[in-house]
Design a protein around this motif. Structure first.
Motif, PDB file in Angstrom:
ATOM      1  N   SER A 177      -3.916  -7.706  -1.023  1.00  0.00           N
ATOM      2  CA  SER A 177      -2.899  -6.524  -0.694  1.00  0.00           C
ATOM      3  C   SER A 177      -2.284  -6.150  -1.929  1.00  0.00           C
ATOM      4  O   SER A 177      -1.506  -4.990  -2.026  1.00  0.00           O
ATOM      5  N   GLU A 194      -4.783   3.264  -3.467  1.00  0.00           N
ATOM      6  CA  GLU A 194      -3.763   3.949  -2.766  1.00  0.00           C
ATOM      7  C   GLU A 194      -3.406   5.146  -3.988  1.00  0.00           C
ATOM      8  O   GLU A 194      -3.180   6.137  -3.567  1.00  0.00           O
ATOM      9  N   GLY A 223       1.000  -1.134   0.148  1.00  0.00           N
ATOM     10  CA  GLY A 223      -0.004   0.106   0.083  1.00  0.00           C
ATOM     11  C   GLY A 223       0.838   1.306  -0.015  1.00  0.00           C
ATOM     12  O   GLY A 223       0.308   2.267  -0.535  1.00  0.00           O
ATOM     13  N   ASP A 283     -10.601   4.597   0.224  1.00  0.00           N
ATOM     14  CA  ASP A 283      -9.227   5.135  -0.108  1.00  0.00           C
ATOM     15  C   ASP A 283      -9.626   6.727  -0.814  1.00  0.00           C
ATOM     16  O   ASP A 283      -8.891   7.684  -0.408  1.00  0.00           O
ATOM     17  N   VAL A 294      -3.428  -2.103  -5.380  1.00  0.00           N
ATOM     18  CA  VAL A 294      -3.007  -0.677  -4.893  1.00  0.00           C
ATOM     19  C   VAL A 294      -3.304   0.590  -5.688  1.00  0.00           C
ATOM     20  O   VAL A 294      -3.113   1.736  -5.520  1.00  0.00           O
TER      21      VAL A 294
END
Length: 183
Positions: free
Chosen positions: A99, A105, A42, A165, A102
């Motif tokens: 995970s 992010e 991240g 996010d 991303v």
């Protein structure tokens, strides 16, 4: 037909990328591959977003309104691509909000600079220092997920991946604006 790709999941299983669209979705969802870095993916995705924001600010920083509009456009494009790519990548990884995904992010980090963009345009070279608190604030809101960010993770599919996010980016943008006013 399943084809081999240069991407392997962090758990060592080969991905089941079955089409060019799958390959593009994984490439986008993993922040151009940064999500495959085995530690703090991240944070690496946020660094990709930070580099995109840095490049846009450096290129368009002389015109405050244009810069703000470019950051908004980059946010909208990354949001639309992110919803599509992360929805597809969840199926490929067979995991909800894995995970490695991303792009959320990347998106959140870009939008964290939207509110202060007009001020950055008039700062000369010192605008670069504002990248540090922008990065730190976004990461803090993304990691600790204060209310209601934590509730948005319950949404399904690509929208669920992206929305927490998005709000973390807005919180960071507001906090960065307040910091700007205080200094």
């Amino acid at each position: 037909m399943t084809q081999n790709t240069p991407f392997d999941s962090k758990r060592g299983k080969a991905l089941k990328v079955e089409s060019a669209a799958d390959f593009i979705a994984v490439f986008v969802a993993t922040g151009f591959g940064s999500g495959f870095i085995p530690f703090a993916p991240g944070t690496w995705g946020s660094i990709v977003g930070l580099l995109i924001a840095y490049g846009l600010i450096a290129a368009f920083g002389s015109d405050a309104l244009l810069l703000q509009n470019i950051l908004i456009a980059a946010g909208l494009v990354s949001a639309a691509l992110g919803v599509w790519a992360s929805d597809r990548a969840e199926k490929i990884f067979d995991r909800k909000d894995g995970s490695q995904i991303v792009i959320d992010e990347v998106f959140g980090q870009i939008i964290s600079f939207i509110f202060i963009a007009p001020y950055l345009a008039g700062m000369g070279a010192s605008w670069r220092w504002w990248m540090i608190p922008g990065f730190a604030l976004f990461r803090a809101f993304d990691i600790f997920k204060p209310y209601p960010i934590n509730r948005l993770q319950g949404l399904t599919g690509g929208l669920g991946v992206m929305m927490d996010d998005a709000l973390a980016g807005v919180y960071a943008a507001v906090a960065l604006s307040l910091l700007w006013m205080l200094i």
